[in-house]
Design a protein around this motif. Structure first.
Motif, PDB file in Angstrom:
ATOM      1  N   GLY A 197     -67.151  24.410 -25.045  1.00 25.60           N
ATOM      2  CA  GLY A 197     -67.054  25.741 -24.486  1.00 25.60           C
ATOM      3  C   GLY A 197     -65.630  26.267 -24.529  1.00 25.60           C
ATOM      4  N   VAL A 198     -65.460  27.432 -25.105  1.00 24.59           N
ATOM      5  CA  VAL A 198     -64.144  28.064 -25.200  1.00 24.59           C
ATOM      6  C   VAL A 198     -64.221  29.415 -24.495  1.00 24.59           C
ATOM      7  CG1 VAL A 198     -62.384  28.993 -26.743  1.00 24.59           C
ATOM      8  CG2 VAL A 198     -63.624  26.909 -27.370  1.00 24.59           C
ATOM      9  N   PRO A 199     -63.354  29.681 -23.502  1.00 28.12           N
ATOM     10  CA  PRO A 199     -63.398  30.966 -22.798  1.00 28.12           C
ATOM     11  C   PRO A 199     -63.153  32.127 -23.744  1.00 28.12           C
ATOM     12  CG  PRO A 199     -62.041  29.379 -21.612  1.00 28.12           C
ATOM     13  CD  PRO A 199     -62.332  28.774 -22.945  1.00 28.12           C
ATOM     14  N   GLY A 200     -63.926  33.190 -23.534  1.00 28.81           N
ATOM     15  CA  GLY A 200     -63.781  34.400 -24.326  1.00 28.81           C
ATOM     16  C   GLY A 200     -63.590  35.606 -23.440  1.00 28.81           C
ATOM     17  N   PRO A 201     -63.838  36.805 -23.959  1.00 32.41           N
ATOM     18  CA  PRO A 201     -63.602  38.031 -23.190  1.00 32.41           C
ATOM     19  C   PRO A 201     -64.499  38.114 -21.954  1.00 32.41           C
ATOM     20  CG  PRO A 201     -63.868  38.500 -25.534  1.00 32.41           C
ATOM     21  CD  PRO A 201     -64.264  37.081 -25.345  1.00 32.41           C
ATOM     22  N   SER A 202     -64.011  38.859 -20.964  1.00 33.73           N
ATOM     23  CA  SER A 202     -64.799  39.122 -19.766  1.00 33.73           C
ATOM     24  C   SER A 202     -65.989  40.008 -20.111  1.00 33.73           C
ATOM     25  CB  SER A 202     -63.942  39.815 -18.703  1.00 33.73           C
ATOM     26  OG  SER A 202     -62.842  39.021 -18.337  1.00 33.73           O
ATOM     27  N   LEU A 203     -67.122  39.736 -19.468  1.00 33.15           N
ATOM     28  CA  LEU A 203     -68.326  40.532 -19.655  1.00 33.15           C
ATOM     29  C   LEU A 203     -68.564  41.475 -18.485  1.00 33.15           C
ATOM     30  CD1 LEU A 203     -70.680  37.730 -21.020  1.00 33.15           C
ATOM     31  CD2 LEU A 203     -69.514  39.514 -22.340  1.00 33.15           C
ATOM     32  N   ASP A 204     -68.451  40.959 -17.281  1.00 33.03           N
ATOM     33  CA  ASP A 204     -68.622  41.794 -16.102  1.00 33.03           C
ATOM     34  C   ASP A 204     -67.821  41.220 -14.946  1.00 33.03           C
ATOM     35  OD1 ASP A 204     -70.836  39.826 -16.503  1.00 33.03           O
ATOM     36  OD2 ASP A 204     -71.342  40.367 -14.462  1.00 33.03           O
ATOM     37  N   HIS A 205     -67.595  42.065 -13.952  1.00 34.39           N
ATOM     38  CA  HIS A 205     -66.682  41.709 -12.858  1.00 34.39           C
ATOM     39  C   HIS A 205     -67.163  42.423 -11.606  1.00 34.39           C
ATOM     40  CE1 HIS A 205     -62.823  40.188 -11.391  1.00 34.39           C
ATOM     41  NE2 HIS A 205     -62.589  41.356 -10.831  1.00 34.39           N
ATOM     42  N   ALA A 206     -67.152  41.713 -10.478  1.00 37.69           N
ATOM     43  CA  ALA A 206     -67.548  42.313  -9.203  1.00 37.69           C
ATOM     44  C   ALA A 206     -66.578  41.899  -8.119  1.00 37.69           C
ATOM     45  CB  ALA A 206     -68.972  41.885  -8.829  1.00 37.69           C
ATOM     46  N   LEU A 207     -66.320  42.820  -7.205  1.00 34.93           N
ATOM     47  CA  LEU A 207     -65.410  42.574  -6.087  1.00 34.93           C
ATOM     48  C   LEU A 207     -66.010  43.142  -4.815  1.00 34.93           C
ATOM     49  CD1 LEU A 207     -61.763  43.425  -7.272  1.00 34.93           C
ATOM     50  CD2 LEU A 207     -62.419  41.400  -5.976  1.00 34.93           C
ATOM     51  N   TRP A 208     -65.801  42.416  -3.712  1.00 37.24           N
ATOM     52  CA  TRP A 208     -66.156  42.913  -2.389  1.00 37.24           C
ATOM     53  C   TRP A 208     -64.888  42.881  -1.536  1.00 37.24           C
ATOM     54  CZ3 TRP A 208     -69.156  40.013  -5.482  1.00 37.24           C
ATOM     55  CH2 TRP A 208     -70.471  40.448  -5.713  1.00 37.24           C
ATOM     56  N   PHE A 209     -64.574  44.003  -0.912  1.00 41.56           N
ATOM     57  CA  PHE A 209     -63.400  44.116  -0.052  1.00 41.56           C
ATOM     58  C   PHE A 209     -63.869  43.988   1.399  1.00 41.56           C
ATOM     59  CE2 PHE A 209     -62.815  46.660  -3.880  1.00 41.56           C
ATOM     60  CZ  PHE A 209     -61.608  46.182  -4.378  1.00 41.56           C
ATOM     61  N   HIS A 210     -63.529  42.878   2.034  1.00 40.60           N
ATOM     62  CA  HIS A 210     -64.019  42.614   3.385  1.00 40.60           C
ATOM     63  C   HIS A 210     -63.117  43.194   4.471  1.00 40.60           C
ATOM     64  CE1 HIS A 210     -66.639  39.957   1.228  1.00 40.60           C
ATOM     65  NE2 HIS A 210     -65.688  39.093   0.949  1.00 40.60           N
TER      66      HIS A 210
END
Length: 261
Positions: A197-210
């Motif tokens: 497994g070789v890391p590649g580009p980001s596909l999706d990203h999520a953030l929650w600000f608590h």
């Protein structure tokens, strides 16, 4: 990262031109050898969305998809869609465009602070005080410094637990601090120790600000690999401030497969 000319500051990257009511443009450009950094376009998209929201509402979550590789040497246009303005919550969608093509889209939600219970279940990750650690480079980003606490075991020793903060003083505006946090949250990653497994580009990203956070003070980011399958890797992360408050959580998925021959 190789840039041509003076390197921009984070505040310059977050300085969006308002073209129309719901149309913004990021005009700060520079040359580098890689595709546009995902944290940059996500931070700018959140900032564009927040500029259409009443000031009493701060971002509490975002979900974004990276659709095409962008170029740091070209301006990016952000089109904001006003999905809903409720009494407590405001919903926005943002489309980031370069050369007439969508490179990123995001759904973001903003909320009025309503008080209520305030508790965290998981303990704060163990880490020395950042002032006792040597400085560590934070590649591909502007205006941030780091202190590595733990690296990922194996051949790719990416930091998976590290302190970071913006070196530029930021205004007392929650949206700006949330955007700066979004910018740095796309840095590094966490990957299972498997062969092939070789890391590649980001596909999706999520953030929650608590909870509110100052991105120009130390934040502890802790990343944990969770699953790798189907050519994709998924990991989660937490962000705590220097006082030990759990201020944000993230999840991200990226390509994770053998290089094409």
């Amino acid at each position: 990262m190789t840039t041509v000319g003076p390197a921009p500051t984070l505040l310059e990257l977050l300085d969006l031109e308002r073209i129309d009511r719901d149309l913004f443009r990021a005009c700060t450009v520079f040359e580098e050898e890689h595709a546009l950094f995902g944290g940059q376009v996500a931070a700018q998209a959140l900032l564009a969305a927040g500029r259409t929201v009443p000031e009493d509402r701060a971002p509490h979550s975002l979900h974004g998809y990276y659709l095409r590789g962008g170029h740091s040497s070209r301006p990016t246009v952000f089109q904001v869609h006003r999905d809903r303005d409720g009494r407590s919550f405001t919903a926005r969608r943002v489309v980031a465009i370069q050369d007439g093509e969508v490179i990123f889209n995001m759904a973001a939600s903003f909320a009025v602070d309503q008080g209520g219970p305030d508790t965290s279940v998981d303990p704060v990750p163990e880490a020395p005080d950042p002032d006792t650690l040597p400085g560590a480079p934070v590649p591909r980003v502007f205006g941030f410094e780091g202190r590595t606490v733990r690296t990922q075991p194996g051949a790719r020793e990416f930091p998976i637990r590290y302190w970071t903060r913006c070196t530029e003083p930021l205004a007392d505006e929650p949206l700006v601090h949330a955007s700066a946090l979004t910018y740095i949250s796309d840095m590094f990653g966490a990957f299972p120790p498997v062969r092939g497994g070789v890391p590649g580009p980001s596909l999706d990203h999520a953030l929650w600000f608590h909870r509110p956070v100052r991105a120009d003070d130390w934040m502890l980011i802790d990343l944990v690999p969770r699953s790798a399958a189907g050519g994709r890797n998924w990991y989660t992360g937490t962000l705590h401030d220097r006082a030990g408050r759990h201020v944000a959580s993230l999840t991200q998925e990226c390509l994770f497969r053998e290089p094409r021959s």
